[in-house]
Scaffold this motif. Structure first.
Motif, mmCIF file in Angstrom:
data_model
loop_
_atom_site.group_PDB
_atom_site.id
_atom_site.type_symbol
_atom_site.label_atom_id
_atom_site.label_comp_id
_atom_site.label_asym_id
_atom_site.label_seq_id
_atom_site.Cartn_x
_atom_site.Cartn_y
_atom_site.Cartn_z
ATOM 1 N N LYS A 36 -22.826 180.376 61.462
ATOM 2 C CA LYS A 36 -22.926 180.236 63.137
ATOM 3 C C LYS A 36 -22.024 181.375 64.241
ATOM 4 O O LYS A 36 -21.956 181.297 65.067
ATOM 5 C CB LYS A 36 -22.326 178.600 63.315
ATOM 6 C CG LYS A 36 -22.977 177.952 63.315
ATOM 7 C CD LYS A 36 -22.435 176.421 63.335
ATOM 8 C CE LYS A 36 -24.064 175.482 63.095
ATOM 9 N NZ LYS A 36 -23.453 173.981 64.016
ATOM 10 N N GLY A 37 -21.600 182.310 63.557
ATOM 11 C CA GLY A 37 -20.318 183.612 64.020
ATOM 12 C C GLY A 37 -21.379 184.625 64.144
ATOM 13 O O GLY A 37 -22.619 184.692 64.044
ATOM 14 N N PHE A 38 -20.455 185.700 64.523
ATOM 15 C CA PHE A 38 -20.933 186.979 64.417
ATOM 16 C C PHE A 38 -20.091 188.038 64.028
ATOM 17 O O PHE A 38 -19.166 187.527 64.020
ATOM 18 C CB PHE A 38 -21.719 187.085 65.951
ATOM 19 C CG PHE A 38 -22.202 188.274 66.177
ATOM 20 C CD1 PHE A 38 -23.677 188.399 66.041
ATOM 21 C CD2 PHE A 38 -21.517 188.950 67.162
ATOM 22 C CE1 PHE A 38 -24.304 189.880 66.402
ATOM 23 C CE2 PHE A 38 -22.428 190.232 67.328
ATOM 24 C CZ PHE A 38 -24.240 191.121 67.133
ATOM 25 N N SER A 39 -20.528 189.453 64.135
ATOM 26 C CA SER A 39 -20.582 190.145 63.295
ATOM 27 C C SER A 39 -19.113 189.899 62.372
ATOM 28 O O SER A 39 -19.850 189.201 61.769
ATOM 29 C CB SER A 39 -19.825 190.440 64.362
ATOM 30 O OG SER A 39 -19.130 191.959 63.977
ATOM 31 N N GLU A 40 -18.145 190.147 62.193
ATOM 32 C CA GLU A 40 -17.167 189.929 60.847
ATOM 33 C C GLU A 40 -17.143 188.454 60.735
ATOM 34 O O GLU A 40 -16.438 188.110 60.134
ATOM 35 C CB GLU A 40 -15.620 190.230 60.961
ATOM 36 C CG GLU A 40 -15.918 192.327 61.177
ATOM 37 C CD GLU A 40 -14.790 192.737 61.905
ATOM 38 O OE1 GLU A 40 -13.546 192.250 60.667
ATOM 39 O OE2 GLU A 40 -14.433 193.776 62.416
ATOM 40 N N ALA A 41 -17.065 188.074 61.610
ATOM 41 C CA ALA A 41 -16.549 186.606 61.748
ATOM 42 C C ALA A 41 -18.021 185.542 60.870
ATOM 43 O O ALA A 41 -17.200 184.729 60.101
ATOM 44 C CB ALA A 41 -17.209 185.985 63.359
ATOM 45 N N GLN A 42 -18.644 186.567 60.157
ATOM 46 C CA GLN A 42 -19.449 185.844 59.730
ATOM 47 C C GLN A 42 -19.353 185.917 57.727
ATOM 48 O O GLN A 42 -19.874 185.513 57.325
ATOM 49 C CB GLN A 42 -21.140 186.535 59.843
ATOM 50 C CG GLN A 42 -21.566 186.170 61.069
ATOM 51 C CD GLN A 42 -22.769 187.133 61.104
ATOM 52 O OE1 GLN A 42 -23.178 188.715 61.045
ATOM 53 N NE2 GLN A 42 -24.305 186.480 61.677
ATOM 54 N N TRP A 43 -18.008 187.041 58.015
ATOM 55 C CA TRP A 43 -17.803 187.446 56.535
ATOM 56 C C TRP A 43 -16.810 187.048 56.272
ATOM 57 O O TRP A 43 -15.988 186.526 55.312
ATOM 58 C CB TRP A 43 -18.906 188.129 55.930
ATOM 59 C CG TRP A 43 -18.375 189.509 56.475
ATOM 60 C CD1 TRP A 43 -18.980 189.920 57.197
ATOM 61 C CD2 TRP A 43 -17.844 190.782 56.371
ATOM 62 N NE1 TRP A 43 -18.568 191.141 57.739
ATOM 63 C CE2 TRP A 43 -17.146 191.961 57.191
ATOM 64 C CE3 TRP A 43 -16.525 190.349 55.395
ATOM 65 C CZ2 TRP A 43 -16.399 192.248 57.381
ATOM 66 C CZ3 TRP A 43 -15.612 191.602 55.249
ATOM 67 C CH2 TRP A 43 -16.087 192.623 56.736
#
Length: 454
Positions: free
Chosen positions: A220-227
């Motif tokens: 549900k996140g984007f960019s670095e929040a995804q991983w």
């Protein structure tokens, strides 16, 4: 996908095919370097500027799992007036990058992807005789680091870790001071990664608002929040040591007349990310992210002991409110520099027991690289540092010269992460630090930034 599965897939797809009898283009002089980039997220996009500014580089291919990132990269490339590269991926396929690693069409690959992909991608590229410029870190597990090292040794393929802080202007001026003996004999060094990343590791998932917009992570996140956030859920250690240890290692000649012998680490309690979720307007106690238990301590303190007697203290601090600082301290028998207060004290030169503004020393010891290339680096990411690290890789590749930040630097600096994890997990034990050079550190000579080339 585990490592054995990856290696089987790579072999089946021809990534490990022998290139005997074919001279890689990176080993031939006088030609443009054909570059591919794997990972065109926000970090990859920031690296495009330095690459596209060079007449001796042709960006021939880009790859990402997300079409939105590829589209942003293509817009940057078009604005620079450069030819559209081959585009791979965009459909969520996490293995699409394997289609790029053909030494007949590319000479070098920039790996700008989530950390867990760095080692397998670098290994596959080196096996295919494609030179590697890898963003930090070099690997996740300690075995990753040995695998990357052994692959480079076996194939002879150039590998450089893109540790840009080694090229920070004040850091390079201090390197000049160290080499001039201004601090006397080095005794103690400090550094770290001290940067409030709460708004990076958690966001709303909106590609137009990557920072501070919410408290989502993962799918549900984007960019670095995804991983990146998941690493702080699963792991407890210094997850990002190279920005601090890189310059310190250059000051102390690690792997070139000196080495790390021991390491231990301590972690504080973990509160920062949870509190951020509770207080954020998009979060609160009822939000799903508020139920997450973060394993990584808010402040992780790692201590290293060197063969020549120096100690080095590192701190990883990214989950609490604070201004950005790498916390450098270089201390020797004749004085010290501290970047937090931007001050220096040199015995016999500074007023007794008083700090001096470090800027006049920076001006006096400004590195030849910055004197020569400051105008070209202006506008590049991270205050120009990104230009220098790209420049170093390309110039060393063209010259068939050793990489200024080489494979031994890469695995030694990056291995601090799994070793700090092990120390914390085993009751904060002091561990022996592996000698990745197998004793060669005694004979190897320093080569980093001795002139204005790279």
């Amino acid at each position: 996908m585990n490592r054995r599965e990856f290696l089987r897939m790579a072999a089946a797809s021809g990534l490990m095919a022998s290139v005997v009898g074919m001279t890689p283009a990176w080993a031939r002089r006088g030609e443009r370097v054909r570059v591919a980039m794997i990972g065109t997220g926000l970090r990859g996009q920031s690296q495009l500027g330095p690459l596209l500014s060079r007449d001796d580089v042709e960006l021939v291919a880009i790859c990402d799992t997300q079409q939105v990132m590829l589209d942003h990269a293509l817009a940057i490339i078009a604005k620079a007036g450069r030819r559209k590269p081959r585009v791979v991926g965009g459909n969520g396929d996490s293995h699409a990058w394997q289609k790029l690693l053909d030494p007949r069409t590319i000479d070098a690959v920039f790996i700008v992807t989530p950390w867990e992909w760095h080692a397998p991608m670098a290994i596959a590229a080196m096996q295919a005789k494609v030179a590697v410029a890898c963003e930090v870190v070099a690997g996740i597990t300690l075995q990753d680091h040995w695998d990357v090292l052994h692959t480079q040794q076996r194939t002879g393929t150039p590998y450089m870790l893109l540790e840009n802080v080694c090229y920070r202007r004040d850091v390079m001026a201090v390197l000049q001071m160290v080499r001039a003996g201004l601090f006397g004999e080095l005794v103690h060094l400090q550094a770290g990664y001290q940067h409030d990343l709460r708004g990076v590791m958690l966001n709303s998932g909106n590609p137009d608002e990557p920072y501070g917009s919410g408290v989502e992570y993962g799918a549900k996140g984007f960019s670095e929040a995804q991983w990146r956030t998941q690493h702080s859920i699963d792991r407890n250690g210094d997850l990002y040591p190279s920005h601090g240890i890189g310059p310190c290692a250059m000051y102390a000649n690690i792997n070139r007349g000196n080495r790390f012998t021991h390491i231990n680490a301590f972690a504080s309690k973990a509160r920062g990310l949870h509190e951020y979720i509770l207080k954020h307007p998009g979060g609160g106690p009822g939000h799903r992210s508020a139920q997450v238990v973060f394993k990584r301590g808010d402040v992780v303190t790692t201590t290293l002991r060197c063969e020549n007697g120096e100690t080095i203290l590192l701190q990883h601090d990214v989950s609490l409110p604070r201004p950005y600082s790498l916390g450098f301290r270089v201390q020797g028998t004749d004085g010290l520099w501290m970047d937090v207060n931007r001050s220096i004290h040199i015995e016999g030169r500074s007023p007794p027991h008083k700090w001096e503004d470090a800027q006049k020393y920076f001006d006096e010891y400004d590195h030849p690289l910055w004197k020569k290339h400051a105008a070209k680096a202006a506008g590049a990411g991270h205050g120009g540092m990104d230009w220098f690290v790209v420049h170093a890789f390309i110039e060393a590749l063209k010259a068939r010269a050793p990489m200024p930040i080489d494979i031994y630097d890469a695995v030694t600096w990056s291995a601090i992460t799994p070793l700090s994890e092990k120390s914390i997990a085993t009751g904060f034990q002091t561990l022996e630090f592996p000698d990745f050079t197998h004793g060669q550190w005694r004979q190897r000579q320093p080569i980093f930034a001795f002139d204005d080339r790279y």
